[in-house]
Design an enzyme around this catalytic site. Sequence first.
Site, PDB file in Angstrom:
ATOM      1  CB  CYS A  11     116.154  15.764  90.571  1.00 15.45           C
ATOM      2  SG  CYS A  11     114.731  16.039  89.298  1.00 15.45           S
ATOM      3  CG  ASN A  14     114.402  14.929  83.971  1.00 15.47           C
ATOM      4  OD1 ASN A  14     114.467  14.530  82.784  1.00 15.47           O
ATOM      5  ND2 ASN A  14     115.334  15.957  84.070  1.00 15.47           N
ATOM      6  CB  CYS A  16     110.819  19.686  90.460  1.00 16.24           C
ATOM      7  SG  CYS A  16     109.019  19.204  90.524  1.00 16.24           S
ATOM      8  NE  ARG A  17     114.864  17.785  93.499  1.00 21.26           N
ATOM      9  CZ  ARG A  17     115.272  16.773  94.348  1.00 21.26           C
ATOM     10  NH1 ARG A  17     116.042  17.108  95.487  1.00 21.26           N
ATOM     11  NH2 ARG A  17     114.919  15.458  94.243  1.00 21.26           N
ATOM     12  CB  SER A  18     117.385  17.409  86.940  1.00 25.33           C
ATOM     13  OG  SER A  18     116.200  16.558  86.863  1.00 25.33           O
ATOM     14  CG  ASP A 137     111.347  17.049  94.895  1.00 23.83           C
ATOM     15  OD1 ASP A 137     110.739  17.616  94.168  1.00 23.83           O
ATOM     16  OD2 ASP A 137     111.543  15.544  94.847  1.00 23.83           O
TER      17      ASP A 137
END
Length: 169
Positions: A11, A14, A16-18, A137
Amino acid sequence: MEKKARILFVCLGNICRSPMAEAVMRHEVAKAGLNGAVEVDSAGTGDWHLGKPPHEGTRQVLEQHGISYEGMAARQVKRNDYDQFHYIVCMDGKNYGDVRKLFGIGGVHDGAGEKAWPKVLTFMSLMPDRGLEDVPDPYYTGNFDFVYELVEEGCEALLHKVKSDLGLA
């Protein structure tokens, strides 16, 4: 020769999402008894959060679901990640474009093995019925619960694909 799959989630920062996807996939891999066969990591295209733990919102939603994020720290995607990972899963189209540029991948389907199953893909391509192109995001939207829902569903789909590729399905 032992079969092994290495997955990298990417993401922007690095945090939040990933890392959420990394933690969820690690959890799913452990539940499936595949810790020795599947390795999971995450990285960001940007360098703003290097060495930092996942975002508080990511940590909270993972804790709510009993999923560990212990030892995770933000890192930036590197050019040699292309050679190190079998699946590079980008959380949105911008990350996908940035990663492909970093790796020197041109058109939509070129590079080793990209015709049969793309090595670099978008996370939402794992769930075409969702009708979304990108994982939103939560750093900007604040909707960590919705992102978790997407991540959980996508990780299950990816694990099914990985197990099939390894001959374990």
